[in-house]
Design a protein around this motif. Structure first.
Motif, PDB file in Angstrom:
ATOM      1  N   TYR A  49     -14.446  39.584  51.359  1.00 36.18           N
ATOM      2  CA  TYR A  49     -13.306  38.820  51.871  1.00 36.18           C
ATOM      3  C   TYR A  49     -14.052  38.168  53.084  1.00 36.18           C
ATOM      4  N   THR A  50     -13.752  36.853  53.328  1.00 31.87           N
ATOM      5  CA  THR A  50     -14.083  36.208  54.669  1.00 31.87           C
ATOM      6  C   THR A  50     -13.340  36.763  55.873  1.00 31.87           C
ATOM      7  N   ARG A  51     -11.988  37.277  55.606  1.00 25.32           N
ATOM      8  CA  ARG A  51     -11.222  37.999  56.499  1.00 25.32           C
ATOM      9  C   ARG A  51     -10.050  38.978  56.011  1.00 25.32           C
ATOM     10  N   THR A  52     -10.191  40.089  56.461  1.00 28.94           N
ATOM     11  CA  THR A  52      -8.898  41.002  56.070  1.00 28.94           C
ATOM     12  C   THR A  52      -8.051  41.018  57.139  1.00 28.94           C
ATOM     13  N   THR A  53      -8.347  40.525  58.318  1.00 28.74           N
ATOM     14  CA  THR A  53      -7.157  40.630  59.405  1.00 28.74           C
ATOM     15  C   THR A  53      -7.090  38.851  59.876  1.00 28.74           C
ATOM     16  N   ASP A  54      -6.143  39.024  61.109  1.00 22.13           N
ATOM     17  CA  ASP A  54      -5.922  37.686  61.575  1.00 22.13           C
ATOM     18  C   ASP A  54      -6.915  37.274  62.686  1.00 22.13           C
ATOM     19  N   ILE A  55      -8.160  36.640  62.141  1.00 19.94           N
ATOM     20  CA  ILE A  55      -9.284  36.223  62.937  1.00 19.94           C
ATOM     21  C   ILE A  55      -9.478  34.632  62.626  1.00 19.94           C
ATOM     22  N   TYR A  56      -9.917  33.982  63.567  1.00 20.03           N
ATOM     23  CA  TYR A  56     -10.536  32.686  63.116  1.00 20.03           C
ATOM     24  C   TYR A  56     -11.966  32.536  62.691  1.00 20.03           C
ATOM     25  N   GLN A  57     -12.192  31.757  61.664  1.00 19.42           N
ATOM     26  CA  GLN A  57     -13.694  31.303  61.289  1.00 19.42           C
ATOM     27  C   GLN A  57     -13.713  29.872  61.123  1.00 19.42           C
ATOM     28  N   SER A  58     -14.402  29.385  61.247  1.00 25.26           N
ATOM     29  CA  SER A  58     -14.725  27.699  60.829  1.00 25.26           C
ATOM     30  C   SER A  58     -15.009  27.821  59.332  1.00 25.26           C
ATOM     31  N   PRO A  59     -14.595  26.678  58.699  1.00 26.83           N
ATOM     32  CA  PRO A  59     -14.934  26.411  57.471  1.00 26.83           C
ATOM     33  C   PRO A  59     -16.278  26.587  57.055  1.00 26.83           C
ATOM     34  N   TYR A  60     -17.199  26.092  57.973  1.00 25.45           N
ATOM     35  CA  TYR A  60     -18.785  26.396  57.832  1.00 25.45           C
ATOM     36  C   TYR A  60     -18.969  27.807  57.636  1.00 25.45           C
ATOM     37  N   GLU A  61     -18.475  28.522  58.686  1.00 24.24           N
ATOM     38  CA  GLU A  61     -18.836  30.153  58.947  1.00 24.24           C
ATOM     39  C   GLU A  61     -18.384  30.760  57.629  1.00 24.24           C
TER      40      GLU A  61
END
Length: 254
Positions: A49-61
């Protein structure tokens, strides 16, 4: 070795995505992504998963995370939005271009979601989206209904488990296809597929004049222009980016 897939819950953290009557896209996507991932894991897939919690990541990341993980497939889950509330409803999937296994996966997901009760708005090419054009593996972005449609929200809430199963089934249906698992021994960058051999030869000569190692592969009534071969996906992806910058439509094939 199991097939690997990275699931991306759209938006997150300081980026709520689309918002309607206090409902935030980032919350719906995370809940749905985790449910889809659980189903896929139960069917033997290696799920990340790119995230499993409420965090921000840019599309590039997110794209780079998938590339660094070396997964076989990437699926990003979103909710759609329209400028006017309660005007448009339905599911739609987005891909870099309308070809290859990613298109088949997108169509399979849409078909499964249509069976749940959504209007099927089809598959659209969106080559400008970073999570589709910077990922090195087949990538699909799923718009699981419009967040500013009361009809779609009711369907989303009342049939949540069926929707998660539908997306997972669309992915699994695709992976059961004999061509869904790439042969890791050799890769090519395809830049054109034509029924008319004259068009294929024209493109071939254009590439050869620029010192690309290009060739034509004939089969099923098509003449496919390809660059390469490459023994690893990273080298193929580097060539694909070079060809994209030169203005060619590309897809990595094996």
């Amino acid at each position: 070795m199991p097939i690997s897939i990275m699931l991306d819950a759209g938006h997150g953290g300081r980026d709520p995505g689309a918002v309607y009557n206090g409902r935030q896209e980032k919350d719906d996507t995370l809940r749905l992504t985790l449910a889809v991932g659980e189903i896929l894991q139960n069917h033997g897939l290696d799920v990340e998963y790119t995230r499993t919690t409420d965090i921000y990541q840019s599309p590039y990341e997110k794209a780079m995370e998938a590339n660094n993980a070396g997964v076989d497939y990437f699926v990003s889950i979103h909710r759609n939005s329209f400028p006017t509330d309660n005007v448009v409803s339905g599911v739609q999937s987005l891909v870099y271009n309308l070809s290859g296994i990613k298109l088949e996966m997108a169509e399979n997901i849409n078909d499964q979601l249509e069976a749940v009760g959504f209007v099927n708005l089809g598959v659209e090419a969106r080559p400008n989206l970073i999570v589709l054009n910077r990922t090195k593996m087949p990538a699909v972005l799923v718009e699981a209904g419009f967040i500013n449609s009361n009809t779609d929200n009711a369907l989303f809430d009342e049939n949540f488990d069926d929707i998660a199963q539908a997306i997972a089934s669309g992915i699994l249906d695709t992976l059961n296809h004999p061509d869904s698992v790439p042969d890791p021994s050799v890769y090519y960058v395809q830049v054109g597929s034509f029924r008319n051999p004259a068009y294929a030869n024209r493109l071939l000569n254009e590439l050869l004049e620029q010192d690309y190692t290009a060739s034509i592969v004939e089969g099923d009534g098509f003449f496919r222009v390809r660059v390469g071969s490459f023994e690893n996906l990273e080298d193929a992806a580097e060539m694909e980016q070079d060809l994209k910058r030169a203005g060619y439509p590309t897809i990595i094939v094996s």
